[in-house]
Enzyme design. Sequence first.
Site, PDB file in Angstrom:
ATOM      1  N   GLY A 295       0.749  -1.338  -0.538  1.00 25.25           N
ATOM      2  CA  GLY A 295      -0.083  -0.437   0.331  1.00 25.25           C
ATOM      3  C   GLY A 295       1.011   1.007  -0.259  1.00 25.25           C
ATOM      4  O   GLY A 295       1.762   0.846  -0.668  1.00 25.25           O
ATOM      5  N   SER A 296       0.101   2.190   0.504  1.00 26.42           N
ATOM      6  CA  SER A 296       0.495   3.762   0.583  1.00 26.42           C
ATOM      7  C   SER A 296       2.363   3.770   1.062  1.00 26.42           C
ATOM      8  O   SER A 296       2.795   4.957   1.418  1.00 26.42           O
ATOM      9  CB  SER A 296      -0.257   4.854   0.961  1.00 26.42           C
ATOM     10  OG  SER A 296      -0.802   4.912   0.406  1.00 26.42           O
ATOM     11  N   ALA A 297       2.486   2.870   2.027  1.00 25.94           N
ATOM     12  CA  ALA A 297       4.333   3.088   2.573  1.00 25.94           C
ATOM     13  C   ALA A 297       5.164   3.228   1.403  1.00 25.94           C
ATOM     14  O   ALA A 297       6.455   3.448   1.529  1.00 25.94           O
ATOM     15  CB  ALA A 297       4.439   1.814   3.239  1.00 25.94           C
TER      16      ALA A 297
END
Length: 576
Positions: A295-297
């Site tokens: 995801g956004s990591a």
Amino acid sequence: MRMPRLFRSRSAERRFDAGKPAGRDRQAGDRQMRNRLMLAMVAFSAIYLVIGGRLMMLATMTPDTPVVYLDPGQQVSHARPDILDRAGNVLATDINVPSVYAEPTKIIDVDETIEDITSVFPELDAGDLRAKLTSGKQFVWVKREITPTQKSQLFGLGVPGVGFLEENKRVYPAGAITSHVLGYVNIDNQGIAGFEKYLDSSWLGALHEAGLARNAALEPVKLTIDLRAQHAMRDELLASMDKFKATAAAGAIMDVHTGELVAMVSVPDFDPERPSEALQPDRINRMTTGVYELGSAFKAFTTAMALDTGRIGVDTTFDARSPIRVGRNTIGDYHAQNRIMTVEDIYIHSSNIGTARMALAVGVPGHQAFLKKLGFFDRLTTELPESGAPIIPQRWKEVNTMTIAFGHGMSIAPLQAVEAGAALVNGGQLIPPTFLPRSAADARKLARRVIEPQTSDKMRYLMRLNVVEGTAKKADVPGYHVGGKTGTAEKVVNGRYSGNKVLTTFLSTFPTTDPKYLVFVMLDEPQGIKETHGYRTSGWNVAPTARNIIARIAPILGVVPDMAPADPNELLSVSY
């Protein structure tokens, strides 16, 4: 008439005198021979007495290791070295335990023997035991690793043809706390998983094959793991699993300058003294064996890639006013800003649209080259043999670059994200993770530059700003200047993205003023609760989990808090 001679003649006297020395010499020689014979008799008598005494001793003693005749495939467990944590605490060691064997050719009454043995070990199958005892072999195992009480009971029965051997049994004083790092051994004390398997494959197995490690006192092996930090991380992950009703959790702490792993946890875990537990599907090591879309990591890596081109700065703008349509799919933002955004805004508001446009500005070939440079195209390599292969698109198009830019469409092992994340904050050096002690000088020899030092400065700035003003506010720990990037990814179930199952991650470092450690936290399928107002995104669960972990481990690891307020802008002036 002649007078009788009263005296011998001189010649006769000479003959008489000449005979006297010869007689004395013979007598002396006889005495010498007798003395030699007596000495020889005494010497032989002493030798026979010593031999006889030794034979009597051997006849009355029980050897520590009886002579047994093993068939192919059978063996007595070998010794293994102690495994210690970085402070010298014992994580794994050997103890001596008795095992029962039988010599079928010496058994007098099979039925009586079976009855005696099963009276002590009722769990043994009588049919299997009979097959062993009537096999005609010289040696068979009856029961491995028994208790002293069981040995005493069976010994008291005096069963002919049944004996005992002392074997090495592996024990793990820390229990499940270090299970995914250490792994476990089989009944023969051979490493089957984790660091135990690494020991066998690297040098211990060869020593065993050469017969040089039966009861050897082997030099202990020290790991980089800090048992205190390991316990603290596991404790907080279990608490978060329970609080957010997650199915699993994982995390790691790495020294950003050496690659040493101070802690690595994956729960549910297992008792290494009960290896069968490790075979349950939910007990995999999620940090190395599992591969996930983060995801956004993942946006941290996309941002670093864009900044490292030199053409894009933190104040460069991208159009995020409307979603991006690709075929039948639409790329939108969770909390849409609907405006033109700077790289700084894109990062702290976690804009999918802005991140996708940044990746397109670099281009597909540049994007692929950067991710390959970070090691995301290759299987992770550490001392642990368990390692999952990354999942990358077979055909890489622009749409793949856009979605991978914000963490969808490519799966990697979380420990790979830890390795690459450390490079974002340590000045740009990618250092392989390790569980064995490594000096900073040795780490520099292994390091590969993946981004420029000034790019690393900008990433530390953005990561700190994200905790101060962005999605990771709940991760802040006073005095430790935490920075990071949150991520929430929909899980893929049966080949499709699930609408109600997510994986939340947080890639963080502290202190951003002088980064020392990289902390990664992951929760699998956390649920929204009353405290989070029903939200299940990473800012509400893994960010506070990381905060709790850092607050506990920072003092343990000797990181001194700095209570003076720090302006994130000051991080941009730091160089390596």
